[in-house]
Write a protein that holds these residues in place. Structure first.
Motif, short mmCIF file in Angstrom:
data_model
loop_
_atom_site.label_atom_id
_atom_site.label_comp_id
_atom_site.label_asym_id
_atom_site.label_seq_id
_atom_site.Cartn_x
_atom_site.Cartn_y
_atom_site.Cartn_z
N ALA A 19 0.88 -0.57 -0.07
CA ALA A 19 -0.22 -0.54 0.16
C ALA A 19 0.92 1.37 0.71
N ALA A 20 1.65 1.20 0.67
CA ALA A 20 2.59 2.62 0.81
C ALA A 20 3.27 2.87 -0.56
N ILE A 21 4.07 2.01 -0.94
CA ILE A 21 4.93 2.30 -2.40
C ILE A 21 4.08 2.53 -3.61
N SER A 22 2.13 1.90 -3.24
CA SER A 22 1.11 2.58 -4.37
C SER A 22 1.13 3.02 -3.82
N MET A 23 1.04 4.14 -3.51
CA MET A 23 0.72 5.38 -3.16
C MET A 23 2.35 6.26 -4.07
N VAL A 24 2.43 5.46 -3.91
CA VAL A 24 4.52 6.17 -4.94
C VAL A 24 3.95 6.29 -6.09
N ASP A 25 3.01 5.20 -6.49
CA ASP A 25 2.79 5.05 -7.55
C ASP A 25 4.05 4.16 -8.51
N TYR A 26 4.48 3.08 -8.08
CA TYR A 26 5.08 1.92 -8.16
C TYR A 26 4.60 0.91 -7.50
N VAL A 27 3.75 -0.22 -9.03
CA VAL A 27 3.18 -1.08 -8.39
C VAL A 27 4.32 -2.65 -8.12
N THR A 28 4.35 -3.49 -6.67
CA THR A 28 5.12 -3.93 -6.00
C THR A 28 4.14 -4.98 -6.09
N GLN A 29 5.24 -6.41 -5.55
CA GLN A 29 4.54 -7.37 -5.11
C GLN A 29 5.62 -8.10 -4.76
N PRO A 30 5.39 -7.56 -2.68
CA PRO A 30 5.94 -8.33 -2.25
C PRO A 30 6.09 -9.82 -1.71
N PHE A 31 7.04 -10.56 -1.91
CA PHE A 31 6.81 -11.64 -1.24
C PHE A 31 7.80 -12.29 -0.40
N PRO A 32 7.56 -13.06 0.53
CA PRO A 32 8.77 -13.37 1.63
C PRO A 32 9.49 -13.55 1.04
N ILE A 33 10.94 -13.82 2.11
CA ILE A 33 12.11 -13.89 1.49
C ILE A 33 12.14 -15.46 0.85
N ASP A 34 12.19 -16.38 1.82
CA ASP A 34 12.22 -18.22 1.24
C ASP A 34 11.12 -18.18 0.14
N SER A 35 10.57 -17.75 0.09
CA SER A 35 9.07 -18.10 -1.14
C SER A 35 9.86 -18.50 -1.70
N PRO A 36 9.04 -19.60 -2.68
CA PRO A 36 9.50 -19.98 -4.04
C PRO A 36 8.31 -18.86 -5.16
N GLN A 37 7.73 -18.45 -5.01
CA GLN A 37 6.91 -17.35 -5.60
C GLN A 37 8.73 -15.75 -5.12
N ASN A 38 9.08 -15.94 -4.62
CA ASN A 38 10.38 -14.89 -4.90
C ASN A 38 10.75 -14.73 -6.12
N PRO A 39 10.83 -13.79 -6.60
CA PRO A 39 12.10 -13.63 -8.05
C PRO A 39 13.38 -14.51 -7.74
#
Length: 84
Positions: free
Chosen positions: A60-80
């Motif tokens: 939400a905070a990053i979206s407020m500065v107009d940047y799209v993001t996708q956070p993942f826990p660091i050890d998550s397999p979804q994390n690129p």
């Protein structure tokens, strides 16, 4: 209190002003304990206390500065960057 680590994509942030806005947005979140920017790899690593905030607050905070993001826990397999 449990400190969590999430990596946040910052691939759409490509200038100093954008990185400064990102830092301000994340620093203003209660519970964020550390932020490491790695613009060369388009990622920010955020440490936060999960009793005070959540991954959703980071988004939400990053979206407020107009940047799209996708956070993942660091050890998550979804994390690129999971295998880095």
């Amino acid at each position: 209190m449990a400190i969590q680590v999430a990596q946040v994509s910052i691939e759409n942030i490509d200038d100093a002003e954008g990185l400064d806005s990102l830092m301000k947005a994340l620093k203003n979140i209660t519970g964020v304990t550390a932020i490491e920017l790695d613009p060369d790899n388009d990622v920010a690593t955020v440490r936060y206390d999960d009793t005070d905030t959540s991954i959703h607050a980071l988004t939400a905070a990053i979206s407020m500065v107009d940047y799209v993001t996708q956070p993942f826990p660091i050890d998550s397999p979804q994390n690129p960057h999971h295998d880095d």
